[in-house]
Scaffold this active site. Structure first.
Site, PDB file in Angstrom:
ATOM      1  N   GLU A  24       0.828  -1.206   0.000  1.00  0.00           N
ATOM      2  CA  GLU A  24       0.000   0.000   0.000  1.00  0.00           C
ATOM      3  C   GLU A  24       0.864   1.258   0.000  1.00  0.00           C
ATOM      4  O   GLU A  24       0.565   2.236  -0.690  1.00  0.00           O
ATOM      5  CB  GLU A  24      -0.930  -0.013   1.212  1.00  0.00           C
ATOM      6  CG  GLU A  24      -2.007  -1.077   1.131  1.00  0.00           C
ATOM      7  CD  GLU A  24      -2.767  -1.239   2.435  1.00  0.00           C
ATOM      8  OE1 GLU A  24      -3.982  -0.992   2.434  1.00  0.00           O
ATOM      9  OE2 GLU A  24      -2.147  -1.593   3.453  1.00  0.00           O
ATOM     10  N   TYR A  25       1.950   1.223   0.785  1.00  0.00           N
ATOM     11  CA  TYR A  25       2.877   2.362   0.799  1.00  0.00           C
ATOM     12  C   TYR A  25       3.483   2.568  -0.585  1.00  0.00           C
ATOM     13  O   TYR A  25       3.557   3.701  -1.093  1.00  0.00           O
ATOM     14  CB  TYR A  25       3.983   2.130   1.829  1.00  0.00           C
ATOM     15  CG  TYR A  25       5.017   3.231   1.879  1.00  0.00           C
ATOM     16  CD1 TYR A  25       4.839   4.322   2.721  1.00  0.00           C
ATOM     17  CD2 TYR A  25       6.146   3.178   1.077  1.00  0.00           C
ATOM     18  CE1 TYR A  25       5.774   5.346   2.762  1.00  0.00           C
ATOM     19  CE2 TYR A  25       7.086   4.196   1.100  1.00  0.00           C
ATOM     20  CZ  TYR A  25       6.899   5.279   1.954  1.00  0.00           C
ATOM     21  OH  TYR A  25       7.824   6.290   1.973  1.00  0.00           O
ATOM     22  N   ASP A  26       3.927   1.472  -1.207  1.00  0.00           N
ATOM     23  CA  ASP A  26       4.534   1.570  -2.538  1.00  0.00           C
ATOM     24  C   ASP A  26       3.549   2.157  -3.542  1.00  0.00           C
ATOM     25  O   ASP A  26       3.932   2.943  -4.425  1.00  0.00           O
ATOM     26  CB  ASP A  26       4.995   0.199  -3.013  1.00  0.00           C
ATOM     27  CG  ASP A  26       6.215  -0.310  -2.251  1.00  0.00           C
ATOM     28  OD1 ASP A  26       6.924   0.525  -1.652  1.00  0.00           O
ATOM     29  OD2 ASP A  26       6.453  -1.532  -2.258  1.00  0.00           O
ATOM     30  N   GLU A  37      21.447 -10.244  -4.691  1.00  0.00           N
ATOM     31  CA  GLU A  37      21.388 -10.529  -3.258  1.00  0.00           C
ATOM     32  C   GLU A  37      19.940 -10.491  -2.771  1.00  0.00           C
ATOM     33  O   GLU A  37      19.124  -9.722  -3.291  1.00  0.00           O
ATOM     34  CB  GLU A  37      22.188  -9.477  -2.463  1.00  0.00           C
ATOM     35  CG  GLU A  37      23.635  -9.326  -2.896  1.00  0.00           C
ATOM     36  CD  GLU A  37      24.261  -8.074  -2.284  1.00  0.00           C
ATOM     37  OE1 GLU A  37      24.126  -7.872  -1.067  1.00  0.00           O
ATOM     38  OE2 GLU A  37      24.865  -7.293  -3.038  1.00  0.00           O
ATOM     39  N   LYS A  50      16.819  -9.369  -0.607  1.00  0.00           N
ATOM     40  CA  LYS A  50      16.453  -8.112   0.053  1.00  0.00           C
ATOM     41  C   LYS A  50      15.801  -8.467   1.396  1.00  0.00           C
ATOM     42  O   LYS A  50      14.610  -8.730   1.475  1.00  0.00           O
ATOM     43  CB  LYS A  50      15.500  -7.291  -0.807  1.00  0.00           C
ATOM     44  CG  LYS A  50      15.245  -5.886  -0.280  1.00  0.00           C
ATOM     45  CD  LYS A  50      14.395  -5.086  -1.253  1.00  0.00           C
ATOM     46  CE  LYS A  50      14.257  -3.648  -0.774  1.00  0.00           C
ATOM     47  NZ  LYS A  50      13.582  -3.549   0.533  1.00  0.00           N
ATOM     48  N   ASP A  60      14.120  -8.296   4.916  1.00  0.00           N
ATOM     49  CA  ASP A  60      13.146  -7.375   5.493  1.00  0.00           C
ATOM     50  C   ASP A  60      13.491  -7.148   6.963  1.00  0.00           C
ATOM     51  O   ASP A  60      12.973  -7.813   7.859  1.00  0.00           O
ATOM     52  CB  ASP A  60      11.736  -7.959   5.357  1.00  0.00           C
ATOM     53  CG  ASP A  60      10.658  -6.902   5.585  1.00  0.00           C
ATOM     54  OD1 ASP A  60      11.009  -5.711   5.648  1.00  0.00           O
ATOM     55  OD2 ASP A  60       9.480  -7.276   5.690  1.00  0.00           O
ATOM     56  N   ARG A 106      19.611   3.651  10.020  1.00  0.00           N
ATOM     57  CA  ARG A 106      19.571   4.443   8.784  1.00  0.00           C
ATOM     58  C   ARG A 106      18.861   5.776   8.987  1.00  0.00           C
ATOM     59  O   ARG A 106      19.249   6.789   8.404  1.00  0.00           O
ATOM     60  CB  ARG A 106      18.849   3.615   7.718  1.00  0.00           C
ATOM     61  CG  ARG A 106      18.580   4.351   6.435  1.00  0.00           C
ATOM     62  CD  ARG A 106      17.869   3.407   5.476  1.00  0.00           C
ATOM     63  NE  ARG A 106      17.152   4.141   4.459  1.00  0.00           N
ATOM     64  CZ  ARG A 106      16.252   3.609   3.656  1.00  0.00           C
ATOM     65  NH1 ARG A 106      15.951   2.336   3.780  1.00  0.00           N
ATOM     66  NH2 ARG A 106      15.656   4.327   2.745  1.00  0.00           N
ATOM     67  N   GLU A 117      21.902  -5.346   7.509  1.00  0.00           N
ATOM     68  CA  GLU A 117      20.529  -5.442   7.982  1.00  0.00           C
ATOM     69  C   GLU A 117      20.460  -6.252   9.265  1.00  0.00           C
ATOM     70  O   GLU A 117      21.018  -7.354   9.343  1.00  0.00           O
ATOM     71  CB  GLU A 117      19.668  -6.124   6.918  1.00  0.00           C
ATOM     72  CG  GLU A 117      18.199  -5.804   6.994  1.00  0.00           C
ATOM     73  CD  GLU A 117      17.840  -4.527   6.244  1.00  0.00           C
ATOM     74  OE1 GLU A 117      16.653  -4.154   6.275  1.00  0.00           O
ATOM     75  OE2 GLU A 117      18.726  -3.908   5.632  1.00  0.00           O
ATOM     76  N   TYR A 142      25.975  -6.259   3.772  1.00  0.00           N
ATOM     77  CA  TYR A 142      25.774  -6.286   2.321  1.00  0.00           C
ATOM     78  C   TYR A 142      26.464  -5.150   1.573  1.00  0.00           C
ATOM     79  O   TYR A 142      26.397  -5.105   0.334  1.00  0.00           O
ATOM     80  CB  TYR A 142      24.281  -6.294   1.974  1.00  0.00           C
ATOM     81  CG  TYR A 142      23.468  -5.157   2.523  1.00  0.00           C
ATOM     82  CD1 TYR A 142      23.668  -3.842   2.109  1.00  0.00           C
ATOM     83  CD2 TYR A 142      22.458  -5.385   3.450  1.00  0.00           C
ATOM     84  CE1 TYR A 142      22.900  -2.800   2.597  1.00  0.00           C
ATOM     85  CE2 TYR A 142      21.689  -4.362   3.951  1.00  0.00           C
ATOM     86  CZ  TYR A 142      21.907  -3.066   3.518  1.00  0.00           C
ATOM     87  OH  TYR A 142      21.150  -2.033   4.014  1.00  0.00           O
ATOM     88  N   LYS A 163      10.881  -6.406  -6.289  1.00  0.00           N
ATOM     89  CA  LYS A 163      10.037  -6.700  -5.138  1.00  0.00           C
ATOM     90  C   LYS A 163       9.158  -7.926  -5.406  1.00  0.00           C
ATOM     91  O   LYS A 163       8.615  -8.109  -6.484  1.00  0.00           O
ATOM     92  CB  LYS A 163       9.153  -5.489  -4.800  1.00  0.00           C
ATOM     93  CG  LYS A 163       9.919  -4.211  -4.466  1.00  0.00           C
ATOM     94  CD  LYS A 163      10.653  -4.321  -3.161  1.00  0.00           C
ATOM     95  CE  LYS A 163       9.725  -4.237  -1.966  1.00  0.00           C
ATOM     96  NZ  LYS A 163       9.129  -2.911  -1.745  1.00  0.00           N
ATOM     97  N   CYS A 218     -21.438 -25.849  20.189  1.00  0.00           N
ATOM     98  CA  CYS A 218     -21.055 -26.107  18.805  1.00  0.00           C
ATOM     99  C   CYS A 218     -22.056 -25.447  17.869  1.00  0.00           C
ATOM    100  O   CYS A 218     -23.274 -25.649  18.014  1.00  0.00           O
ATOM    101  CB  CYS A 218     -21.015 -27.615  18.545  1.00  0.00           C
ATOM    102  SG  CYS A 218     -20.727 -28.049  16.807  1.00  0.00           S
ATOM    103  N   CYS A 224     -24.068 -28.559  15.924  1.00  0.00           N
ATOM    104  CA  CYS A 224     -24.940 -29.534  16.580  1.00  0.00           C
ATOM    105  C   CYS A 224     -25.443 -29.071  17.946  1.00  0.00           C
ATOM    106  O   CYS A 224     -26.263 -29.760  18.564  1.00  0.00           O
ATOM    107  CB  CYS A 224     -24.234 -30.882  16.719  1.00  0.00           C
ATOM    108  SG  CYS A 224     -22.842 -30.888  17.881  1.00  0.00           S
ATOM    109  N   CYS A 249     -15.787 -29.763  20.132  1.00  0.00           N
ATOM    110  CA  CYS A 249     -17.124 -30.338  20.249  1.00  0.00           C
ATOM    111  C   CYS A 249     -16.932 -31.827  20.540  1.00  0.00           C
ATOM    112  O   CYS A 249     -16.367 -32.552  19.710  1.00  0.00           O
ATOM    113  CB  CYS A 249     -17.910 -30.143  18.951  1.00  0.00           C
ATOM    114  SG  CYS A 249     -19.462 -31.081  18.898  1.00  0.00           S
ATOM    115  N   CYS A 293     -22.029 -35.166  15.384  1.00  0.00           N
ATOM    116  CA  CYS A 293     -21.895 -33.806  14.854  1.00  0.00           C
ATOM    117  C   CYS A 293     -21.735 -33.863  13.340  1.00  0.00           C
ATOM    118  O   CYS A 293     -20.714 -34.364  12.838  1.00  0.00           O
ATOM    119  CB  CYS A 293     -20.699 -33.104  15.485  1.00  0.00           C
ATOM    120  SG  CYS A 293     -20.457 -31.404  14.891  1.00  0.00           S
TER     121      CYS A 293
END
Length: 696
Positions: free
Chosen positions: A35-37, A114, A116, A118, A137, A182, A234, A322, A416, A419, A434, A440
């Site tokens: 969503e951010y991207d 390499e 990535k 997270d 960072r 990282e 890295y 990505k 349940c 039943c 149950c 059942c």
């Protein structure tokens, strides 16, 4: 009326600033990376069409956000840049074409690829080989001084090695160097940490990245020391006193000086081979022991990197390819309860439809009632949803800061839903059940579904819809009733013509000859999967012998522990199950194992194997029989005593991760055959374990 470009751009900037702050400073994002991207891409698009709208403080001009006020500020000597993103192969090819236009079409390119990771990006400063400072960072220009906390990480050398192998790279200790990498947390360790936090009544982390960031940015270094943090190096920032000319050479130099680098990094001179590696590596995403969100492709030569330079916030010489998103946010509409074949109640989340990794998701697992309570997940919450591989999506947790007061606390129902039987919860267990095993309908439907599934009796033409239909029509009172179905029972049913009925009855009849291992799996005994069923078959050789076995006799089988043994004995001691077994045998279902073949050799004597994934040339049952015929044993779980993990395509992540953790060698089918031919394969070291898994 829609917003004008200037209004939309300003709204996007405000949203992105807020999300940057929550992600980089509070470690508490309320939107997914995808969503951010998407927001960032929209703002970039507007600014590209209307350059006059670009402002100096636009998020597209910056790398991150301001550092927290909790720690002293550290200005990076050279900015820690972010990376431009590619979302498919076409984007990566377009990046390479841009590189060639800038360097010249005849430029000779070498690429370093390499993972990535997270996690949380950090910079480590060393003077004359000694670690003197570590910083986050931050916004790329200014970070936070977390030196004391970083010193607690065993994977960060406090003094650079002077004698390690550098694979031909410069072996000198620099007068000064900034090592970048990282900080991350392995998935299994993250889950155990969350369990401890939940048990202590503390807030759990949404994902390993947040857990790593929160653990590193503790005021008390002792708390950081108690967390399972790890580090991958890295890159380097400024350095003096050594000569480094390429990314690959830098990785080898760092490895020789005592820094962990990712074993899956590779160097390529052929771009197509680099792309193929990226595709193959992406397919391994779900067997990795840590979270990744893509791969990074870099131009290897530092000289070419300098020539290419930087465009805005992104270096032109690198691109991050990505992965498709597997986390997103949605609104939890309702929580219902599903009844399993053993009576276990599993809460299910109904969410607003959301696209996740190319799949439209409307439902997600909530595991159990304790999981919901510990994470304070409420109906009406905005929640983080995750989908790993092809497994059912599940809810990670709520986004508390998006609550408006209308959310409702949920509780497990008292009876349940199918039943009406009052639910029970055994002492020491998280599951509500149950207890109405025989009566059942929901449990019977789930048992039929399991019995006819591919890994069990594999009855073609029977699935969930047919199971529901047959139970509702009263044609099936237990799984054995499948074998008394007749043409006249089905002929009057809508949608069942003569050919369909004939095919179904033939498939049911043929299933009687499935191997004993499959029959044991099909019974749906708690904790009994294929590997345990194989072990039971090898030991007892018939259903009647297994039904008469004691818990102690079952527990004595290698690879079967007390909990599994108790579950098996309890199943066969229940009168309703004993009657079912006798009914199945009376109807002609195979109840004895095939005669054991004469031993073919003893090449594998004393060696223990675990099998995972789909093998190409043989079934897992056939592989287990082959191993046993040559003196070896097959067990269900990887331990320190396991000699080999036989691995096929789509392997189980847990077994693979355990094999890596314990240093258990991996074999493919060819490797197994080499063993049987008395050709001892070279046990893979850390540098090739990942390669073996990728090649499969």
């Amino acid at each position: 009326m829609s917003d004008t470009p200037i209004q939309r751009a300003e709204a996007l900037r405000e949203q992105l600033r807020m999300h940057n702050y929550r992600y980089h400073v509070l470690d508490d994002p309320i939107v997914s990376d995808a969503e951010y991207d998407a927001l960032m891409r929209e703002l970039r698009s507007i600014e590209a069409e209307h350059p006059e709208l670009i402002t100096p403080d636009s998020p597209t001009r910056r790398v991150g956000n301001a550092p927290s006020e909790k720690f002293a500020k550290v200005r990076h000597p050279v900015a820690m840049l972010s990376l431009g993103n590619a979302f498919d192969e076409a984007d990566v090819r377009a990046w390479r074409e841009r590189v060639l236009r800038l360097l010249g079409e005849d430029a000779q390119l070498t690429f370093t690829v390499e993972p990535k990771i997270d996690g949380l990006a950090i910079a480590l400063t060393y003077v004359n080989g000694a670690f003197v400072r570590g910083a986050t960072r931050g916004d790329g220009e200014v970070g936070e001084d977390v030196t004391a906390n970083l010193r607690t990480l065993a994977s960060i050398p406090l003094v650079m090695l002077a004698t390690g192998s550098s694979d031909g790279a410069d072996s000198a200790i620099p007068t000064s160097i900034e090592v970048r990498g990282e900080v991350y947390m392995r998935i299994a360790e993250f889950e155990r940490l969350n369990e401890r936090l939940a048990a202590a009544g503390e807030r759990v982390a949404a994902n390993p990245r947040n857990a790593a960031a929160g653990s590193l940015r503790q005021k008390d270094a002792a708390v950081t020391a108690s967390r399972p943090l790890r580090f991958f190096a890295y890159a380097v920032g400024p350095f003096e006193g050594i000569a480094l000319n390429s990314q690959w050479g830098t990785l080898q130099y760092l490895k020789g000086r005592g820094f962990p680098i990712n074993r899956d990094a590779r160097q390529f001179t052929d771009f197509e081979e680099a792309l193929a590696y990226c595709h193959d590596w992406m397919r391994r995403r779900d067997v990795l022991e840590y979270e990744v969100d893509g791969v990074v492709i870099k131009i290897d030569s530092f000289g070419q990197q300098r020539e290419l330079g930087v465009a805005g916030r992104d270096p032109r010489w690198a691109i991050a390819w990505k992965f498709p998103a597997r986390e997103t946010t949605s609104r939890l509409i309702n929580i219902t309860v599903n009844v399993g074949r053993t009576g276990v109640m599993t809460p299910n989340a109904e969410i607003e439809p959301v696209n996740l990794g190319g799949v439209m998701v409307r439902n997600a697992s909530l595991h159990n009632a304790d999981y919901i309570s510990q994470r304070d997940i409420r109906i009406g919450d905005y929640v983080t949803v995750k989908r790993a591989g092809d497994v059912i999506p599940y809810i990670i947790g709520p986004i508390v800061d998006r609550r408006d007061g209308t959310e409702q606390v949920w509780q497990m129902p008292a009876t349940c839903p199918d039943c009406g039987t009052p639910l029970e919860r055994a002492e020491g267990e998280v599951a509500w059940r149950c207890p109405n095993v025989a009566g059942c309908p929901a449990q019977l439907i789930r048992r039929v579904e399991h019995f006819v599934s591919r890994g069990a009796m594999d009855i073609a033409g029977l699935g969930e819809k047919q199971a529901v239909f047959f139970v509702e029509q009263g044609l099936i009172k237990d799984i054995a009733d499948l074998y008394v179905l007749q043409e006249k029972d089905l002929a009057a049913l809508e949608g069942y013509g003569a050919k369909k009925i004939s095919n179904l009855l033939t498939a049911i009849e043929e299933s009687k000859q499935r191997p004993l291992t499959r029959v044991i799996v099909a019974l749906g005994i708690r904790f009994v999967g294929e590997s345990v069923a194989q072990a039971l078959t090898q030991r007892f050789r018939s259903l009647l012998a297994l039904m008469a076995a004691t818990e102690a006799e079952i527990d004595a089988i290698d690879g079967i522990g007390p909990e599994i043994a108790a579950s098996i004995e309890a199943y066969f001691q229940a009168p309703v199950n004993r009657a079912l077994i006798e009914k199945l045998i009376g109807l002609g279902v195979r109840s004895e194992a095939e005669a054991q073949a004469e031993p073919l050799g003893d090449q594998l004597a004393g060696q223990t194997f675990v099998i995972t994934g789909t093998l190409a040339g043989m079934s897992r049952e056939q592989a287990a029989e082959l191993i046993a015929a040559h003196g070896g044993k097959v067990t269900g779980s990887v331990t320190k005593k396991t000699h080999y993990l036989l691995i096929g395509s789509d392997p189980g992540g847990t077994k693979y991760a355990k094999a890596v953790e314990f240093g258990v060698p991996l074999l493919d089918e060819a490797g197994l055959l080499r063993l049987l031919g008395s050709v001892e394969p070279t046990p893979p070291d850390d540098g090739v374990v990942g390669q073996i898994a990728m090649d499969l």
